[in-house]
Design a protein around this motif. Structure first.
Motif, PDB file in Angstrom:
ATOM      1  N   MET A  63       8.441  74.094  80.043  1.00 56.00           N
ATOM      2  CA  MET A  63       9.864  73.770  80.087  1.00 56.00           C
ATOM      3  C   MET A  63      10.547  74.495  81.244  1.00 56.00           C
ATOM      4  N   ASP A  64      10.213  75.758  81.411  1.00 55.18           N
ATOM      5  CA  ASP A  64      10.813  76.532  82.507  1.00 55.18           C
ATOM      6  C   ASP A  64      10.434  75.940  83.864  1.00 55.18           C
ATOM      7  N   ALA A  65       9.165  75.547  84.003  1.00 59.54           N
ATOM      8  CA  ALA A  65       8.704  74.971  85.261  1.00 59.54           C
ATOM      9  C   ALA A  65       9.401  73.644  85.560  1.00 59.54           C
ATOM     10  N   ALA A  66       9.739  72.888  84.473  1.00 61.10           N
ATOM     11  CA  ALA A  66      10.405  71.594  84.638  1.00 61.10           C
ATOM     12  C   ALA A  66      11.924  71.725  84.682  1.00 61.10           C
ATOM     13  N   GLY A  67      12.418  72.948  84.473  1.00 62.35           N
ATOM     14  CA  GLY A  67      13.860  73.143  84.450  1.00 62.35           C
ATOM     15  C   GLY A  67      14.530  72.538  83.238  1.00 62.35           C
ATOM     16  N   MET A  68      13.808  72.411  82.130  1.00 68.62           N
ATOM     17  CA  MET A  68      14.350  71.809  80.913  1.00 68.62           C
ATOM     18  C   MET A  68      14.981  72.869  80.026  1.00 68.62           C
ATOM     19  N   LYS A  69      16.200  72.614  79.604  1.00 66.42           N
ATOM     20  CA  LYS A  69      16.900  73.490  78.673  1.00 66.42           C
ATOM     21  C   LYS A  69      16.881  72.864  77.287  1.00 66.42           C
ATOM     22  N   PHE A  70      16.276  73.543  76.345  1.00 65.14           N
ATOM     23  CA  PHE A  70      16.212  73.044  74.969  1.00 65.14           C
ATOM     24  C   PHE A  70      15.856  74.220  74.072  1.00 65.14           C
ATOM     25  N   ASP A  71      16.564  74.355  72.969  1.00 65.18           N
ATOM     26  CA  ASP A  71      16.322  75.452  72.031  1.00 65.18           C
ATOM     27  C   ASP A  71      15.205  75.038  71.075  1.00 65.18           C
ATOM     28  N   ILE A  72      13.995  75.438  71.369  1.00 66.50           N
ATOM     29  CA  ILE A  72      12.862  75.101  70.511  1.00 66.50           C
ATOM     30  C   ILE A  72      12.274  76.368  69.912  1.00 66.50           C
ATOM     31  N   GLN A  73      12.190  76.389  68.605  1.00 69.46           N
ATOM     32  CA  GLN A  73      11.585  77.492  67.867  1.00 69.46           C
ATOM     33  C   GLN A  73      10.297  76.982  67.217  1.00 69.46           C
ATOM     34  N   TYR A  74       9.641  77.827  66.444  1.00 72.11           N
ATOM     35  CA  TYR A  74       8.390  77.371  65.827  1.00 72.11           C
ATOM     36  C   TYR A  74       8.195  77.954  64.440  1.00 72.11           C
ATOM     37  N   SER A  75       7.472  77.195  63.635  1.00 68.24           N
ATOM     38  CA  SER A  75       7.087  77.578  62.281  1.00 68.24           C
ATOM     39  C   SER A  75       5.766  76.856  61.999  1.00 68.24           C
ATOM     40  N   ALA A  76       5.583  76.349  60.791  1.00 65.84           N
ATOM     41  CA  ALA A  76       4.360  75.631  60.453  1.00 65.84           C
ATOM     42  C   ALA A  76       4.601  74.765  59.226  1.00 65.84           C
ATOM     43  N   GLU A  77       3.722  73.793  59.059  1.00 65.42           N
ATOM     44  CA  GLU A  77       3.712  72.937  57.861  1.00 65.42           C
ATOM     45  C   GLU A  77       2.391  73.181  57.148  1.00 65.42           C
ATOM     46  N   TYR A  78       2.459  73.688  55.933  1.00 69.77           N
ATOM     47  CA  TYR A  78       1.270  74.139  55.217  1.00 69.77           C
ATOM     48  C   TYR A  78       0.796  73.112  54.196  1.00 69.77           C
ATOM     49  N   MET A  79      -0.448  72.672  54.362  1.00 66.57           N
ATOM     50  CA  MET A  79      -1.070  71.816  53.362  1.00 66.57           C
ATOM     51  C   MET A  79      -1.430  72.650  52.134  1.00 66.57           C
ATOM     52  N   ILE A  80      -1.135  72.112  50.967  1.00 68.45           N
ATOM     53  CA  ILE A  80      -1.556  72.774  49.736  1.00 68.45           C
ATOM     54  C   ILE A  80      -3.046  72.491  49.558  1.00 68.45           C
ATOM     55  N   ASP A  81      -3.861  73.458  49.959  1.00 71.69           N
ATOM     56  CA  ASP A  81      -5.320  73.319  49.874  1.00 71.69           C
ATOM     57  C   ASP A  81      -5.910  74.637  49.391  1.00 71.69           C
ATOM     58  N   ASP A  82      -7.233  74.753  49.483  1.00 72.81           N
ATOM     59  CA  ASP A  82      -7.910  75.909  48.887  1.00 72.81           C
ATOM     60  C   ASP A  82      -7.601  77.231  49.579  1.00 72.81           C
ATOM     61  N   GLN A  83      -7.143  77.178  50.837  1.00 75.31           N
ATOM     62  CA  GLN A  83      -6.887  78.422  51.551  1.00 75.31           C
ATOM     63  C   GLN A  83      -5.444  78.898  51.457  1.00 75.31           C
ATOM     64  N   LEU A  84      -4.544  78.043  50.969  1.00 69.22           N
ATOM     65  CA  LEU A  84      -3.121  78.381  51.056  1.00 69.22           C
ATOM     66  C   LEU A  84      -2.758  79.596  50.208  1.00 69.22           C
ATOM     67  N   GLN A  85      -3.327  79.711  49.034  1.00 65.20           N
ATOM     68  CA  GLN A  85      -3.006  80.864  48.191  1.00 65.20           C
ATOM     69  C   GLN A  85      -3.353  82.173  48.905  1.00 65.20           C
ATOM     70  N   THR A  86      -4.482  82.184  49.617  1.00 58.03           N
ATOM     71  CA  THR A  86      -4.878  83.383  50.364  1.00 58.03           C
ATOM     72  C   THR A  86      -3.904  83.662  51.498  1.00 58.03           C
ATOM     73  N   ILE A  87      -3.505  82.617  52.223  1.00 61.47           N
ATOM     74  CA  ILE A  87      -2.546  82.774  53.314  1.00 61.47           C
ATOM     75  C   ILE A  87      -1.252  83.388  52.800  1.00 61.47           C
ATOM     76  N   ILE A  88      -0.783  82.897  51.663  1.00 60.92           N
ATOM     77  CA  ILE A  88       0.470  83.399  51.094  1.00 60.92           C
ATOM     78  C   ILE A  88       0.300  84.847  50.635  1.00 60.92           C
ATOM     79  N   SER A  89      -0.781  85.123  49.914  1.00 56.43           N
ATOM     80  CA  SER A  89      -0.972  86.466  49.351  1.00 56.43           C
ATOM     81  C   SER A  89      -1.151  87.514  50.437  1.00 56.43           C
ATOM     82  N   GLN A  90      -1.700  87.101  51.594  1.00 54.94           N
ATOM     83  CA  GLN A  90      -1.928  88.036  52.693  1.00 54.94           C
ATOM     84  C   GLN A  90      -0.787  88.054  53.704  1.00 54.94           C
TER      85      GLN A  90
END
Length: 232
Positions: A63-90
Motif C-alpha cells: 500500500m505504501d509503495a502504491a501510495g494507497m491510504k486505507f485503514d486496514i487492521q487484522y484479526s482472524a476467523e476461527y473454524m470450530i474444529d479440533d484445534q480451536l479449544q487449544t488455541i483458546i486455552s493457550q
C-alpha cells in the motif's frame, strides 16, 4: 470486520496486487476502514497471530509503495474444529478489537461443540461473534437455534451478499428471516476475490441495506470504538 484481503494466506487474495485491487473496490464503495480476518482452520489454513501479522505487514508495504491510504487492521476467523479449544486455552488468538472473536462452522455439518466453544471464549473474557449464520443450511429448518445462540451470548454477523441470491435462494430466505426478526448485530462483506467485489457492487446498486437492516441492532459503527478499527 470480516474479509479475506490479506495476500497469500488463505483462500482469499493471492497477491499484494490483488489485495490492492480489492481495497480500491472497498474505497469505491465508500468504505475507508476494514479488518481482515483470514481463516484459521486445522490442516487447511494453519495461520497464527505471527503469520497473520506478517501478511498484514506485506500488504501495508504494498500500500505504501502504491501510495494507497486505507485503514486496514487484522484479526482472524476461527473454524470450530479440533484445534480451536487449544488455541483458546493457550491464548493464541488474534482478536478483533475490544476482545471480540469471530468464529465459523463447516457448511456441511453442524458443530456439536458450538455452545461449548461460545462458553470457552466467554470464560477467557472474549465476546464471540458467529459469522454468516444464514449460510448454515442445516439450521434452515430449525430457526429457534438462532435464538438459542443469541441467548448464549453470541453475536450474529450477516454476510452482505446473503441478501442477494449470491449464495442461493435458501440462504437469502434465511437471511431475510433473521433480518425480519432483528437478530443481526454486525454486517461483513466476507470478500475473498474480485467476483465477490463485483457482486457487492451489484448489491450496493440494487438494495437499500440501511433501510433493510433498520430494525436490527447493527453495531459496526460503535462496537470497535476507541480502537480505531472499524468497517465491513
Amino acid at each position: 470486520m470480516h474479509n479475506h484481503i490479506l495476500p497469500g494466506i488463505d483462500d482469499g487474495s493471492k497477491t499484494v496486487e490483488e489485495s490492492l485491487l480489492l481495497l480500491q473496490g472497498l474505497k469505491d464503495l465508500g468504505i475507508s476502514k476494514c479488518i481482515s480476518t483470514p481463516h484459521v482452520m486445522q490442516e487447511v489454513h494453519n495461520n497464527t497471530p505471527a503469520s497473520i501479522a506478517a501478511a498484514h505487514k506485506q500488504l501495508k508495504e504494498g500500500m505504501d509503495a502504491a501510495g494507497m491510504k486505507f485503514d486496514i487492521q487484522y484479526s482472524a476467523e476461527y473454524m470450530i474444529d479440533d484445534q480451536l479449544q487449544t488455541i483458546i486455552s493457550q491464548d493464541q488468538v488474534c482478536l478483533l478489537p475490544n476482545q471480540h472473536m469471530l468464529i465459523e462452522m463447516s457448511y456441511l455439518a453442524e458443530s456439536k461443540a458450538l455452545f461449548k466453544t461460545i462458553k470457552d471464549i466467554q470464560e477467557k473474557g472474549y465476546q464471540p461473534i458467529l459469522a454468516h449464520p444464514e449460510r448454515y443450511n442445516y439450521y434452515h429448518q430449525n430457526f429457534k437455534i438462532y435464538k438459542e445462540i443469541k441467548d448464549a451470548g453470541c453475536l450474529l454477523q450477516l454476510n452482505l451478499l446473503s441478501i442477494s441470491r449470491y449464495y442461493g435462494e435458501h440462504v437469502k430466505s434465511a437471511a431475510l428471516m433473521l433480518i425480519k426478526s432483528g437478530m443481526y448485530d454486525l454486517v461483513g462483506t466476507d470478500m475473498h476475490h474480485e467476483r465477490h467485489l463485483n457482486a457487492l457492487r451489484q448489491v450496493a446498486v440494487r438494495y437499500d441495506s440501511y433501510a433493510l437492516l433498520k430494525d436490527n441492532p447493527i453495531k459496526n459503527a460503535t462496537i470497535f470504538e476507541n480502537s480505531q478499527k472499524l468497517a465491513i
